[in-house]
Design an enzyme around this catalytic site. Sequence first.
Site, PDB file in Angstrom:
ATOM      1  N   LYS A   1      -1.561 -21.023  26.961  1.00 20.88           N
ATOM      2  CA  LYS A   1      -0.327 -20.944  26.179  1.00 20.88           C
ATOM      3  C   LYS A   1      -0.087 -19.526  25.681  1.00 20.88           C
ATOM      4  CE  LYS A   1      -0.833 -25.776  24.815  1.00 20.88           C
ATOM      5  NZ  LYS A   1      -1.264 -26.730  23.774  1.00 20.88           N
TER       6      LYS A   1
ATOM      7  N   GLN B   1      -3.936 -26.911  17.921  1.00 19.38           N
ATOM      8  CA  GLN B   1      -4.375 -27.585  19.138  1.00 19.38           C
ATOM      9  C   GLN B   1      -5.153 -28.855  18.791  1.00 19.38           C
ATOM     10  OE1 GLN B   1      -3.744 -26.707  22.385  1.00 19.38           O
ATOM     11  NE2 GLN B   1      -4.799 -28.570  23.015  1.00 19.38           N
TER      12      GLN B   1
ATOM     13  N   ASP C   1       5.700 -28.154  18.144  1.00 25.43           N
ATOM     14  CA  ASP C   1       5.296 -29.339  18.906  1.00 25.43           C
ATOM     15  C   ASP C   1       6.264 -30.496  18.687  1.00 25.43           C
ATOM     16  OD1 ASP C   1       3.132 -28.942  20.577  1.00 25.43           O
ATOM     17  OD2 ASP C   1       1.643 -29.194  18.996  1.00 25.43           O
TER      18      ASP C   1
END
Length: 297
Positions: free
Chosen positions: A52, A96, A119
Amino acid sequence: MSDLIDGEAVAADLRAELQSAVDTLADADHRPTLATVLMSPDPASETYVSMKQNDCEELGINARDIEIGVDEPAEELFETIAELNDEDDVDGILVQSPVADHVDYREVLERIDPEKDVDGFHPANVGRLVAGYPRYKPCTPHGIQKLLEAEGIDTEGKDAVVVGRSRIVGKPMANLFIQKAPGGNATTTVCHSRTDDLAEKTRQADILVAATGVPEFIDGSMLSEGVVVIDVGINRVDADNEKGYELVGDVDFESASEKASAITPVPGGVGPMTRAMLLYNTVKAASRHSGVDVALP
């Protein structure tokens, strides 16, 4: 054989379109910034975060990497999130998952500023999604919408079946399919581990999204002719090769491709789109944060 939906190609096109938005923000002295926080016992998480960050750097998005030891108290993570919430030069925050076992991930999500929750998992952002005016769409379901759009597959009036009800894919995917909006207007069924006669439901699908986490769970016998198959799964299974394993989806590709009009491969289907939509959300967050209008693809 069915048409192969190339997620790598669609994601590359989307990143190229995002570049102009990043450049517009940079010209206005606002370089988009994504902070990634890693406190995970899963060895693969470090790889995911690294990928990412590389994606960000290729597009000119600043990537900040914060690592917290898995044995540190939960408060260490919460304090880090609070500091990132307060930092003006941070547009997006991604913690994460999974996090360390002693940390309540629901509390992690609730502590992230909804404006920086790229997210799309904060309860406030979930509520906005369900209500029909999302701030940020969760990356994987949004990426699936973009894949279908790129392939010219219209969801309106179609029977969409989502197999799986996770907060990451299944639930938001169903919500996007039923919205009165582009990429929606589908008659949507959500199936899960308690569904009776699953195959009967999946054979009704014009569009099937498989997100079970079970390797090759859905096969061709469970599909109707001409169905569009979106395979979200990525599972490592033993194989007689140099690596000793191979990656497979939640769909048995060989038998499913004999029925499907179009199907995503694993890898190279949904995965690249998930990462691309994280960039999309980060750029959108930077635009909202800075007040600089940009054109998003």
